[in-house]
Write an enzyme that holds these catalytic residues in place. Structure first.
Site, PDB file in Angstrom:
ATOM      1  N   GLY A 156       0.801  -0.985  -0.029  1.00 29.79           N
ATOM      2  CA  GLY A 156       0.016   0.032  -0.012  1.00 29.79           C
ATOM      3  C   GLY A 156       0.825   1.235   0.193  1.00 29.79           C
ATOM      4  N   LYS A 157       0.271   2.383   0.265  1.00 28.77           N
ATOM      5  CA  LYS A 157       0.806   3.610   0.141  1.00 28.77           C
ATOM      6  C   LYS A 157       0.976   4.224   1.681  1.00 28.77           C
ATOM      7  CE  LYS A 157      -1.067   6.170  -3.175  1.00 28.77           C
ATOM      8  NZ  LYS A 157      -0.282   6.361  -4.367  1.00 28.77           N
TER       9      LYS A 157
END
Ligand code: PMP
Length: 308
Positions: A156-157
């Protein structure tokens, strides 16, 4: 709420919609000091007449919550609460344009102490953006390698992780380049500084596997499905080197922010004809039609919201 304070742009902060200038955090916030913020970049594609398509909203929210797990953050909001806040905020701002939406769940502890964690907080801002158009860009390999997934998992980020991309892009631009591509520590191609990368060879699309530490991009995933389900294009997720990229027929980048863009040179070597290739333009048209909610069969990814 005092609307007179507002510049008519709203954010979601402290559990409610507020004028954006009121959405402020302390300089002592853990996330600001240590990069401990899980975030998403999603888009509400403007369909005209007060309607937007929040493309793959569920997938973006799922990725946000998975990113929280990587950061050992307990999310203060459920999947449905994130989705509903995103929808409310897009409709409240009602920009008559494509709207980039940035939800964040961040470590809110204030003060020194990396190992201190208090309850995470949730916020969202959004911003009108220009319609994507397919561009022809020149790419350069950065000397900075991508953070290996064994150091920071790349599902993810995470804001702190973006220091890596930022330095790579700054370094390439300082050398006169336009778009930074990154290798992994073993010299394999990973992705661009903020977009996934594909090459096309003999009619097949090839992209690096997630195991190398590229972001599990929603656009990357969309392209795999378009190719397999509708366009009859084979896709390989496999390791490849810059040398192999140099001899590709086509190269393109993909991501929510910029859509699909052709890469027409890499490290000064022309790719294919030096113009956007036919597979790239076909995919770009298909992506456009899906995100504008015009493509049958993709209703599951379209969340059309309407201003009342
Ligand atoms: N790779 C990186 C490093 C990114 O930051 C992004 C998003 N900006 C992407 C790929 C594309 O991901 P998505 O298609 O989910 O926007």
């Amino acid at each position: 709420m005092d609307i007179s304070m507002s510049n008519n742009v709203f954010a979601f902060f402290g559990g409610k919609i507020v004028p954006e200038e009121r959405a402020k955090v302390s300089i002592k916030t853990h996330a600001l000091n240590y990069g401990t913020c899980a975030f998403e970049g999603m888009k509400a594609f403007y369909l005209g007449k007060g309607r937007w398509n929040l493309y793959r909203l569920d997938d973006h929210v799922s990725r946000l919550l998975r990113t929280c797990e990587v950061l050992h953050i307990e999310s203060p909001v459920s999947h449905d609460e994130v989705s509903s806040a995103v929808i409310r905020l897009v409709l409240r701002n009602a920009f008559p344009k494509d709207t980039y939406v940035r939800p964040m769940i961040y470590c809110s502890h204030e003060g020194i102490g990396l190992a201190k964690w208090s309850a995470a907080k949730f916020a969202i801002f959004c911003q009108p953006v220009r319609n994507n158009r397919l561009r022809e860009l020149n790419a350069t390999f950065s000397r900075v390698v991508r953070i290996p997934p064994a150091a920071v998992p790349s599902v993810g980020k995470i804001t702190g992780m973006y220091v890596n991309s930022y330095i790579a892009q700054r370094e390439v631009v300082a050398r006169g380049g336009q778009i930074a591509l990154m290798k992994d520590i073993n010299g394999h191609v990973t992705e661009a500084f903020g977009m996934n990368l594909y090459m096309v060879k003999k009619g097949r699309c090839i992209t690096s596997p997630l195991s190398i530490g590229v972001l599990d991009g929603i656009t990357r995933r969309s392209i795999i499905e378009f190719c397999k389900r509708d366009l009859g294009i084979k896709v390989d997720e496999k390791l490849y080197t810059p040398r192999s990229l140099y001899t590709a027929d086509e190269v393109f980048l993909c991501g929510t922010g910029a859509g699909i863009n052709a890469i027409v040179s890499v490290d000064g070597r022309q790719i294919g004809s030096g113009k956007c290739g036919s597979v790239t333009s076909r995919l770009s048209r298909f992506y456009r039609s899906v995100t504008r909610a015009k493509q049958g069969g993709y209703e599951k990814w379209c969340n059309i919201i309407t201003r009342s």
